[in-house]
Design an enzyme around this catalytic site. Structure first.
Site, PDB file in Angstrom:
ATOM      1  N   PRO A 292      -8.524  17.143 -15.798  1.00 47.84           N
ATOM      2  CA  PRO A 292      -7.316  16.322 -15.911  1.00 47.84           C
ATOM      3  C   PRO A 292      -6.415  16.478 -14.691  1.00 47.84           C
ATOM      4  O   PRO A 292      -6.234  17.578 -14.175  1.00 47.84           O
ATOM      5  CB  PRO A 292      -6.635  16.876 -17.172  1.00 47.84           C
ATOM      6  CG  PRO A 292      -7.086  18.309 -17.234  1.00 47.84           C
ATOM      7  CD  PRO A 292      -8.491  18.312 -16.699  1.00 47.84           C
ATOM      8  N   GLY A 293      -5.872  15.399 -14.238  1.00 47.88           N
ATOM      9  CA  GLY A 293      -4.909  15.439 -13.136  1.00 47.88           C
ATOM     10  C   GLY A 293      -3.661  14.670 -13.509  1.00 47.88           C
ATOM     11  O   GLY A 293      -2.602  15.230 -13.783  1.00 47.88           O
ATOM     12  N   CYS A 362       8.493  -2.930   6.218  1.00 44.51           N
ATOM     13  CA  CYS A 362       8.399  -4.271   6.779  1.00 44.51           C
ATOM     14  C   CYS A 362       7.118  -4.936   6.281  1.00 44.51           C
ATOM     15  O   CYS A 362       6.191  -5.221   7.048  1.00 44.51           O
ATOM     16  CB  CYS A 362       8.424  -4.201   8.300  1.00 44.51           C
ATOM     17  SG  CYS A 362       8.647  -5.805   9.078  1.00 44.51           S
ATOM     18  N   GLU A 363       7.055  -5.145   4.980  1.00 41.95           N
ATOM     19  CA  GLU A 363       5.898  -5.751   4.310  1.00 41.95           C
ATOM     20  C   GLU A 363       6.398  -6.544   3.109  1.00 41.95           C
ATOM     21  O   GLU A 363       7.137  -6.016   2.278  1.00 41.95           O
ATOM     22  CB  GLU A 363       4.935  -4.670   3.796  1.00 41.95           C
ATOM     23  CG  GLU A 363       4.174  -3.914   4.856  1.00 41.95           C
ATOM     24  CD  GLU A 363       3.045  -4.730   5.459  1.00 41.95           C
ATOM     25  OE1 GLU A 363       2.617  -5.726   4.828  1.00 41.95           O
ATOM     26  OE2 GLU A 363       2.590  -4.372   6.559  1.00 41.95           O
TER      27      GLU A 363
END
Length: 444
Positions: A292-293, A362-363
């Site tokens: 598990p993470g 800037c996207e």
């Protein structure tokens, strides 16, 4: 916003996590800021350990450090008795620097380099999860050259397509970059080869079917198919799997409508399936490992931002911009991930508008949340985005040369800085300018 763990709204109307008022955390550490609820992290670790202990099976719970890898998190995993799953030399180095016991480290990855293998052998880690035939031969050659024997699991794909949120989160199907396929015979061939290698000790197999899974049927089906495979291996090769690693993928609640199960429900389903399908294959049931993470750290994390500008397009939408974005949380851009948020310094005020949260990169695609209901946000307000403990810090970048945020652990009214905010000096620390580009150089 749904409040997880120790999060609550205090008498001042501010979001409080681990007994710490986020307005005070902002004043001390700045924003963007990753805030980790240490008590909730430890509670999740114990839920896994307790659930497996109740099953009566041998087990290891290995924290999947790719979800969130910092030395303090490695310390928590060690203190709570977990093992550790790493997928790179950087994650391995982090674990070793934190003093994590190497014998409880498992090394994953579909393209381990010779240098990474050497590093792991130097550290004497507990196990390699071998992903392909090239790695099988490489690991044998390097181990033989050193005169050592190493433990291995073979990663297999059981042909199970998990009900994952996004196609990139499904890994157990036949068409996957990971592992040896059971269906086409490559997994059986891998067992034959690995068992014949003098410097490899084959412990068993590893199977991971995907991520952000809200049901148990996929895990149960994977156990059945791995058990069928184990039965064939036992009957034809007289090889028994001592370990079966069933990976991770246990889901969490990000937004309303997400319906994850309790940790105990996932574990009960897995262990009951192992008892059912592995009965009679060998002298004893295999030891069960899981990884598990997200389900340990995901809902324990909150990212705190400061609101900056806004832009209203009548009849279309209102944009509210914050001082972070895809550099600290690329998951909306990568996976169309959804999040919940609130104005953390005005948490008791009624909502008055629907806005979309924009990042500062800037996207056009740098959008954190579309259509969230908030009080009228003003410049300087604090926005808290929930469930950012998994894969946000891990995937953070310096796009637009934006500095990565600090990370703090909070518990019992105390905050501890575990990752410093990057400085401008950190941004250029590895840059080099060739001598021919110095101001003194003259181009003719």
């Amino acid at each position: 916003m749904f409040l997880h763990g120790t999060s609550r709204i205090n008498d001042a109307g501010h979001l409080e996590i681990g007994g710490c008022d986020v307005t005070e955390l902002k004043a001390e550490y700045g924003t963007p800021l990753y805030i980790m609820d240490e008590q909730l992290v430890r509670r999740r670790c114990r839920e896994y350990m307790d659930a497996f202990a109740a099953s009566g099976l041998g087990f290891q719970v290995a924290y999947a450090s790719k979800a969130f890898s910092v030395m303090a998190m490695c310390r928590i995993a060690d203190e709570e008795g977990l093992s550790l799953d790493v997928v790179s030399d950087g994650e391995l180095y982090t674990a070793l620097q934190a003093g994590f016991p190497a014998e409880r480290i498992h090394f994953h990855g579909n393209n381990k380099t010779p240098d990474e293998i050497e590093m792991a052998l130097d550290a004497r880690i507990g196990c390699f999860v071998v992903d392909n035939f090239t790695e099988l031969e490489l690991l044998q050659a390097i181990a033989a050259g050193r005169g050592v024997t190493v433990n291995v699991l073979l990663r297999v794909t059981p042909g199970v397509e998990a009900h994952a949120h996004h196609a990139y989160a499904a890994t157990g199907q036949t068409d996957s970059k990971f592992g040896f396929d059971i269906g086409n015979g490559s997994a059986f061939e891998a067992v034959q080869l690995a068992s014949a290698k003098e410097n490899l000790t084959l412990l068993g197999v590893h199977s991971h079917i995907g991520s952000q899974i809200f049901e148990t049927e996929g895990f149960e089906m994977a156990v059945e198919r791995v058990a069928d495979f184990a039965r064939r291996v036992k009957n034809e090769l007289n090889i028994s799997f001592k370990v079966v690693n069933l990976g991770g993928g246990f889901g969490i609640r990000y937004v309303e409508g997400d319906t994850p199960l309790q940790v105990s429900e996932y574990v009960a389903a897995i262990t009951n399936a192992v008892k059912k399908y592995f009965a009679g294959i060998g002298e004893s049931l295999p030891e069960i490992w899981v990884e598990p993470g997200r389900s340990i750290v995901g809902d324990a994390g909150t990212t705190l931002y400061t609101v900056g500008t806004s832009k209203n397009i009548p009849g279309v939408r209102k944009y509210v911009a914050v001082d972070g974005g895809m550099t600290d949380n690329p998951r909306p851009a990568l996976y169309e991930s959804k999040y919940e948020a609130l104005l953390a310094n005005r948490a008791n005020e009624p909502v008055s508008e629907t806005v979309s949260i924009a990042g500062k990169c800037c996207e056009s695609g740098d959008m954190l949340i579309f259509d969230v209901e908030l009080p009228a946000a003003e410049s300087g307000d604090l926005l808290a985005v929930a469930c950012t403990g998994a894969y946000n810090y891990s995937m953070a970048s310096n796009y637009n040369r934006i500095r990565r945020p600090a990370v703090v652990f909070v518990q019992n009214g105390q905050s501890d800085l575990v990752v410093k905010r990057e400085s401008h000096g950190d941004i250029v620390a590895n840059d080099l300018v060739p001598a021919r580009m110095t101001k003194q150089a003259v181009t003719k």
